[in-house]
Scaffold this motif. Sequence first.
Motif, mmCIF file in Angstrom:
data_model
loop_
_atom_site.group_PDB
_atom_site.id
_atom_site.type_symbol
_atom_site.label_atom_id
_atom_site.label_comp_id
_atom_site.label_asym_id
_atom_site.label_seq_id
_atom_site.Cartn_x
_atom_site.Cartn_y
_atom_site.Cartn_z
ATOM 1 N N MET A 1 39.823 21.737 34.459
ATOM 2 C CA MET A 1 40.632 22.921 34.321
ATOM 3 C C MET A 1 40.095 23.969 35.279
ATOM 4 N N GLY A 2 41.002 24.667 35.956
ATOM 5 C CA GLY A 2 40.608 25.677 36.927
ATOM 6 C C GLY A 2 40.434 27.043 36.284
ATOM 7 N N ASN A 3 39.823 27.909 37.005
ATOM 8 C CA ASN A 3 39.596 29.277 36.543
ATOM 9 C C ASN A 3 40.403 30.261 37.364
ATOM 10 N N ILE A 4 40.861 31.317 36.707
ATOM 11 C CA ILE A 4 41.542 32.433 37.362
ATOM 12 C C ILE A 4 40.917 33.712 36.827
ATOM 13 N N ASN A 5 40.538 34.585 37.716
ATOM 14 C CA ASN A 5 40.015 35.889 37.306
ATOM 15 C C ASN A 5 41.152 36.890 37.333
ATOM 16 N N SER A 27 39.918 32.479 21.944
ATOM 17 C CA SER A 27 39.463 33.188 23.136
ATOM 18 C C SER A 27 40.655 33.816 23.847
ATOM 19 N N VAL A 28 40.342 34.686 24.785
ATOM 20 C CA VAL A 28 41.379 35.283 25.629
ATOM 21 C C VAL A 28 42.085 34.170 26.405
ATOM 22 N N SER A 29 41.326 33.192 26.827
ATOM 23 C CA SER A 29 41.892 32.074 27.578
ATOM 24 C C SER A 29 42.963 31.349 26.760
ATOM 25 N N GLU A 30 42.694 31.090 25.489
ATOM 26 C CA GLU A 30 43.682 30.430 24.625
ATOM 27 C C GLU A 30 44.940 31.274 24.503
ATOM 28 N N TYR A 31 44.761 32.568 24.345
ATOM 29 C CA TYR A 31 45.901 33.477 24.226
ATOM 30 C C TYR A 31 46.752 33.443 25.497
#
Length: 84
Positions: A1-5, A27-31
Amino acid sequence: MGNINVSLPESMKAFVEEQVTQGGYGSVSEYLQELISQDQKRKTQVHIEELLIAGLESGEAIEVNDEWWEQKRTHLMNQIYEEK
């Protein structure tokens, strides 16, 4: 899975964090993943509706009744048997 800031103003960051807490996200990521998934589904639904409308507006209208469906089934079954 990639990351985005993502940079957000403090008011938006607070809103997101509140949604995470209230929505039971881990997490914020899940949201954010859920928001993106919902947007993808919405856009897919819009596209399907556009295709359906285009289909309805194309060609001459026909009456679809039990007899039409029976003819359609018979035709499709014949096609299947011919392919074998």
